[in-house]
Each structure stands twice: as structure tokens, then as C-alpha cells.
Enzyme design. Structure first.
Site, mmCIF file in Angstrom:
data_model
loop_
_atom_site.group_PDB
_atom_site.id
_atom_site.type_symbol
_atom_site.label_atom_id
_atom_site.label_comp_id
_atom_site.label_asym_id
_atom_site.label_seq_id
_atom_site.Cartn_x
_atom_site.Cartn_y
_atom_site.Cartn_z
ATOM 1 N N SER A 187 -49.040 -24.353 43.638
ATOM 2 C CA SER A 187 -48.729 -24.578 45.052
ATOM 3 C C SER A 187 -47.382 -24.012 45.472
ATOM 4 O O SER A 187 -47.085 -23.955 46.676
ATOM 5 C CB SER A 187 -48.772 -26.081 45.367
ATOM 6 N N GLU A 191 0.791 -1.225 0.000
ATOM 7 C CA GLU A 191 0.000 0.000 0.000
ATOM 8 C C GLU A 191 0.827 1.280 0.000
ATOM 9 O O GLU A 191 0.347 2.316 -0.447
ATOM 10 C CB GLU A 191 -0.947 -0.002 1.207
#
Length: 709
Positions: free
Chosen positions: A397, A93
Site C-alpha cells: 500500500s 639503521e
């Protein structure tokens, strides 16, 4: 007019025009430069620049369990990035990176000449610094104005930052396809590796993606990706970054053929719950982009085990139901929850062919409220509805401990005899009242006929499970056997309001109907709230809320929030101990007896609602509490296929807790001051004779022990 005069006038006019033109040119240039610089951010912002980074979520043992991110990105110091990868970027690059001032004059002229011939802006000629300035602050448009700004900003960046700082930010910022920003994210995305594990060839492939990540994607275009990788390697060898031998070896490396599949991670319901807590508080941008570190209470190993066991057991129950309904299921079919792909899921037995149970499970620390496990359903991908926090189901319950606590506060003891006899309730338009003239079901059935004929009255005759009653039994035995008739007779004697007050003090905030049936759990509760409330009794009467987050830190380690424990004394330690001691009997001799095979001191309560729509078990040791629920999302029972109860839920609760509790000491619940013990007759509730064989050692608040044999 003489020639000399004309010449003088002309020269003055020319000079004036030139000066005016120069002035206009200066003004235009000034306006143009002002426009150019107005679009530039101050370069000092680069020092404070923070790209959108991943927010990390950790479990209680600092294991990374999730990442919130819109862009897959992580910031990595330059020293942790492989040298081959750094060299490859510079070679491909910007080979003059370490010598130019931010721009390449030769590159600009070359690109300008190319663009002039091509007739349009095509050639890039950008240095790494220019690419960085464009990626961080500017747009990707190929316009002259943007290019000028890019050059100016690049020079400013070079003046302000070192080459190493620029290279580090570039390697963490560059887009590399598939939502991945930076080389660390790319290493994970393409190779499922950490940066330190990358080979030379893999580093070259990642760098090769930079100009066109879609074009050089190895999964989409393997031939182009290989050519590009090899070009990067050739350039690296030409610039003496690698040897000829390394070049040949790297070129022989295979390309990744298939994108690594992200495995379904455990704890997704917990993660979503965390998001629902934090996103409104900090905002989406901060949670998803600011790189927070979130330290949670969950134990991911326990979570994974619990999910595996629950899903396995519920699938077995599904098959029992299907068999009972006469539906054939291929035993070789894996359940859809565990399918790893759409193709696998397509081979499953269609879910609509047979009922499909859902489940929820939650574990928390008794004293602190820290949530260790949260399962909101059988598969987060299938249904994101969290049945541990969002569902409101009847507790059945498992609500009875609140009634028993209200009785203890009214002076009852575990040995108090309570009525296990049929009772008829009728509603007179304002209140529920009891009809007590008869004490057997047959007589009550006859008596209620006169009420049934009147539209002004509603009649309710509760029954025990199995429709058996024992007359008068101790408060302890009534809880162990989960006697419905005792529960409704207690709430009638004590008052519905007293039971509601107990539930509120324990931590229940859900609406509670002021009806006798409240004793049987006809209200609807969320699991997380119900578990926290029942755990209050195991914690000596001290209530602590569930919590999920220990602390949140920003990207720099600054603490944004931290859990502060809040304790509230809701009940006396003595009454809490009496209730927990009776709930231990549920596990030792009652409806939760399956849990006793753990060989631990566990207090618990089962719960089964009408027509078996909801099946619960909530149990706790002195250190850990857990709740389990199973049922159907459509609230149906499917009793024809298989009849499940809270005892069924207790079975897979036990399997999970066998793993979770294996490293926990087998402590018993601490006996507070003011508690004494006496041997009683378990039938009469009175003091037991020394010679009695079935005597039972019962706990009492000192001074409330039976006084007679």
C-alpha cells in the site's frame, strides 16, 4: 729473419692485441653500464613519486569514517614524526646518515669481506638512502647487478634531495609488518595510537621491526621483540639520543599483548555502495592506492543510532516469532549481529532454529536528495547484500500515493466521494475488465463461478484489509485507512496507464505491470528509488535523485568531481500539497498513527503485502524523508509466529526518527499559492454546516471547493 725484425713484429702484434683487448673491454664495459643504467628510473621520478596511500572517506561533518587501502599507509610530514622515532632509525639503521653521500664506503668493504668469508651475499651494509632506493624503485633480490644499481641510484637521490626529504620519505615508505607501510600505520597497527602519542619505548619497538617485521612482531614473538626494542634503546643511549634515566624508564614499558581489534564500524553498506559507484569510474588502483579524499552525504552519528535501534527491534520481533512457533530462545543470548568474535557468535541460538527478519532503512534530505543514513541489512559481515539499493520488494500500500496523485490530476479532490465497494476483475485474454452488476461480496462470489469454469478467464476479487468496506467515502479517508477497494476502483476509473505515468514522473524506473493490482503495490521496487519518488510530493512536486557523494579530491586537494544538483518539476505544487496533506492524515488518524507520538508534521504511508511478506513505512517532514522495510529474505511470511504489518515497521521508524529529528525545527509543509481551505463534512465530503461538531478543515485547489452543504 733477423732478431730485430722478429722483435718489431712481436711488439706490433702485442700492441695491436692490447689495443684490441682494450677496445673490447671498453665495449663490454659500455654495454654493461648501459645495461646497468637501463634498469634505473630517472631520479626526477622521485619528485613525483607517490606511494600507494590510503583513500579516506568522510561523512557530512568531515568525520573520517573509512579508509580504502590495499596497504595500510599514510604520508606524514617529518615535523609530525616524533624526534625519538627519527633518532632511533638513524641510530640503528644508518648512524652516518647526515654525513655520507648516499653510500658508506666503509660499510661496503665490511659487508664485502663478510660475504667473501661466508661465500654468499648475506651482509646488507645499506644506508637509509640505499634502502629507500631499493624500496621505491628496485627489487629486494640480493644480486650484484641490483646492488650496483642501488648504489648509483642512492648517490643520485642524495644529489637531488635534502637529508630531511630522504628521511621523511623513508619513514613513510618502510614496511613494518602486518600490511603496514610507514610509521603512522605501524603506530596504529601495534599500539592503536597516533604518532604524537608514542612513548620512547614504543618508538624503539617500531624501529626494531625494520630488519625483520615478522621475527620481531610483539604479538607473535614477545621475547624477541623485547630484546630487539631494548637493543634499539641501548644504541640510542650510547649515541646520546636519550639519557640513562630515559633508557631505564623506556625498558620498563610493557609490550602490547594483543593486536588492537578493529571495531565493527557503522555505515558499511553505505561504504560498499560508495565503492560500487567510484571503482568503475576511477579504477581499482586509483580508488585503493591514490590517496583520494571522498566527502560523502552520510551522517555517521545518525547512521550508528539507526543501526543500533533497527537491530534491537528486529531481534525483539524475531523472539516474538520464535515464541509463536513454540521455539525456546535463551533471553541471555546476545544476538549474533553484535557478537565481537567467532567464539561469541558460537554461543548464539542457531539461526536456523527460528525465522530471522531482515530490515532496511534509509534517510535523505527532501530538497537536495543527500542520503544521510543507509542500512542494507542487520549485519554487513553476515550479508553484504544491500536491501536498501539491491533488493526489489513489493511496496504494498505504500504505492498508493501514486494512484492518489493520478486521481488528483484527473480532477478529484480530497473530499471527492470514492467507491469502497467490492469489484470483480476478470481477464478476457487481452485486458482486465470489471464485472459491475453486483455490489456485494456474496453476489460477486456467485457471479464469478461461471468464469472459474472457463480456462479462458482469470478472476480477481480484491478485498480490504479486515474485509470490511464502507460504501462511499472521501478520497482522504480512503488513503488514511489504506482502502484496497478504493485503490483498485480508482485505477480502474483513471486508467492503469495514468498511474504508471505518475510513477515514472515521480522517479520510478522499475518495470510496472499494466494490471489493476498495480494499485496495491504488486510491482517490485528498490527502496532507494521508492523513497526518492515519494519524496517528490514532499518537495512541492520537484524531483531530485538520491546522491551520496558531495565531492572527490585527489591527494593534492584537486577536485575530481563534485555533486551538481539537478531538479525536475514533475507535479504541480498544488496537487503535491493536497497529496501530502492527505498523507499527514495517515499519521494523524490512519494506519501510521503510531508515528504521531513524535508530535511533528509528518506525512507518511504504510505498506503491507500479501501474507505479510513485506512491511513498509515511508514518512517525511518538510526537510527529511525516511523509508523503513522489514521482511524475510526467502520471501516467506511466518504468519503463525507473529503477524507484522506496515504499522509494525512504523514503530521502529518512529524510534529512529525520534533521534534523527530532535534538532530539526518542527515546520509544517508550505502551502503554495492557489490553495484554499474549507470546512467539510468528513462523511459526505460536502461543505459543513457551521454548527457541525465533526467538521474537518480540508485543503482544495482554489475553485474546486464543494459548493453545497
Amino acid at each position: 729473419m733477423s732478431k730485430r725484425l722478429k722483435k718489431l713484429i712481436f711488439s706490433k702484434l702485442f700492441l695491436f692485441s692490447a689495443l684490441a683487448g682494450l677496445f673490447v673491454f671498453i665495449i663490454v664495459c659500455a654495454v654493461f653500464m648501459r645495461y646497468i643504467f637501463s634498469g634505473l628510473p630517472p631520479v626526477y621520478e622521485m619528485e613525483e613519486y607517490t606511494p600507494a596511500v590510503t583513500t579516506k572517506v568522510f561523512d557530512r561533518n568531515n568525520n573520517l569514517i573509512h579508509e580504502f587501502s590495499i596497504e595500510k599507509r599514510s604520508m606524514v610530514p617529518l615535523e609530525d614524526i616524533p624526534v625519538d622515532l627519527q633518532n632511533a632509525v638513524v641510530a640503528m639503521e644508518d648512524r652516518e646518515f647526515f654525513s655520507h653521500p648516499g653510500i658508506s664506503i666503509r660499510g661496503i668493504f665490511r659487508a664485502g669481506l663478510y660475504d667473501l668469508v661466508a661465500g654468499r651475499a648475506k651482509q646488507g651494509a645499506s644506508t637509509l638512502t640505499q634502502q629507500l632506493s631499493r624500496g621505491v624503485f628496485l627489487t629486494q633480490e640480493k644480486k650484484l647487478i641490483r646492488k650496483i644499481r642501488e648504489v648509483i641510484l642512492a648517490i643520485q637521490i642524495e644529489h637531488k634531495f635534502s637529508k630531511r626529504e630522504i628521511l621523511q620519505l623513508y619513514l613513510n615508505e618502510i614496511y613494518l609488518g602486518s600490511g603496514s607501510y610507514g610509521v603512522k600505520a605501524a603506530a596504529k597497527k601495534y599500539f592503536n595510537k597516533e604518532l604524537s602519542e608514542l612513548t620512547t619505548g614504543e618508538a624503539a619497538l617500531i624501529v626494531g621491526l625494520i630488519p625483520a617485521p615478522g621475527r620481531y612482531n610483539p604479538f607473535a614473538n614477545p621475547d624477541l621483540a623485547r630484546q630487539r626494542r631494548n637493543l634499539v634503546l641501548d644504541v640510542m643511549q650510547q649515541q646520546n639520543y636519550i639519557s640513562q634515566e630515559e633508557l631505564e624508564k623506556a625498558k620498563k614499558e610493557p609490550l602490547p599483548e594483543k593486536q588492537p581489534q578493529e571495531e565493527a564500524q557503522p555505515g558499511q553498506y553505505f561504504i560498499e555502495h560508495i565503492r560500487r559507484i567510484l571503482e568503475p569510474k576511477y579504477g581499482m588502483d586509483v580508488l585503493w592506492k591514490a590517496g583520494l579524499n571522498i566527502y560523502t552525504t552520510i551522517d555517521i552519528k545518525e547512521q550508528a543510532l539507526a543501526e543500533q535501534i533497527m537491530n534491537k527491534k528486529l531481534q525483539e520481533y524475531d523472539e516474538q516469532v520464535a515464541k509463536g512457533l513454540g521455539i525456546e530462545i535463551d533471553p541471555n543470548d546476545a544476538e549474533a549481529d553484535t557478537a565481537n568474535s567467532e567464539e561469541e557468535a558460537d554461543t548464539q541460538t542457531p539461526k536456523e532454529n527460528y525465522p530471522r527478519l531482515q530490515g532496511a532503512f534509509m534517510v535523505r534530505d527532501v530538497k537536495t536528495g543527500a542520503v544521510r543514513v543507509m542500512i542494507g541489512g542487520r549485519g554487513f559481515d553476515e550479508s553484504k547484500f544491500n536491501r536498501a539499493t539491491q533488493a526489489k520488494r513489493q511496496p504494498g500500500s505504500s504505492f498508493k500515493p501514486y494512484v492518489w496523485m493520478a486521481a488528483l490530476q484527473k480532477g478529484y479532490t480530497p473530499a471527492t466521494l470514492v467507491k469502497d465497494l467490492p469489484t470483480m476483475f476478470y481477464y478476457d485474454g487481452r485486458n482486465w475488465r470489471t464485472f459491475n452488476e453486483n455490489s456485494d461480496l456474496y453476489s460477486l462470489d456467485l457471479a464469478k463461478q461461471s468464469f472459474i469454469a472457463s480456462k479462458d478467464f482469470n478472476v480477481w476479487v480484491p478485498k480490504n484489509y479486515g474485509e470490511r468496506n464502507e460504501g462511499w467515502i472521501t478520497l482522504r479517508k480512503a488513503l488514511e485507512k489504506s482502502k484496497n477497494l478504493v485503490a483498485v476502483n480508482l485505477i480502474d476509473a483513471i486508467g492503469v496507464g495514468e498511474v504508471i505515468r505518475v510513477a515514472r514522473k515521480a522517479g520510478i524506473t522499475a518495470p510496472l505491470p499494466r494490471v489493476p493490482a498495480l494499485a496495491l503495490g504488486v510491482s517490485v521496487l528498490a527502496m532507494d528509488e521508492h523513497l526518492a519518488a515519494l519524496t517528490t510530493f514532499a518537495n512541492g512536486g520537484i524531483h531530485t535523485d538520491n546522491y551520496y557523494i558531495e565531492r572527490v579530491e585527489d591527494a593534492n586537494g584537486r577536485i575530481l568531481e563534485q555533486h551538481v544538483p539537478i531538479e525536475e518539476a514533475a507535479f504541480s505544487p498544488q496537487n503535491s500539497y493536497l497529496l501530502i496533506n492527505m498523507m499527514k492524515g495517515v499519521v494523524q488518524r490512519g494506519s501510521g498513527a503510531y508515528v504521531s507520538r513524535l508530535g511533528r508534521n509528518i506525512a507518511g504511508k504504510t505498506g503491507t503485502t500479501q501474507s505479510h511478506r513485506d512491511m513498509w513505512f515511508v514518512g517525511m517532514t518538510p526537510h527529511t524523508a525516511a523509508a523503513a522495510w522489514m521482511g524475510y529474505d526467502d520471501d516467506t511470511s511466518h504468519e503463525n509466529g507473529a503477524r507484522f504489518t506496515g504499522s509494525t515497521t512504523a514503530r521502529w521508524w518512529t524510534e529512529i526518527m525520534q533521534e534523527i529529528l530532535k534538532d530539526e525545527p518542527n515546520d509544517d509543509f508550505a502551502v503554495p499559492e492557489g490553495i484554499s481551505f474549507a470546512y467539510v463534512n468528513p462523511i459526505t465530503g460536502k461543505l459543513a454546516m457551521p454548527s457541525e461538531r465533526n467538521k474537518f478543515l480540508e485543503a482544495f485547489i482554489s475553485g474546486t471547493e464543494p459548493q453545497s452543504f
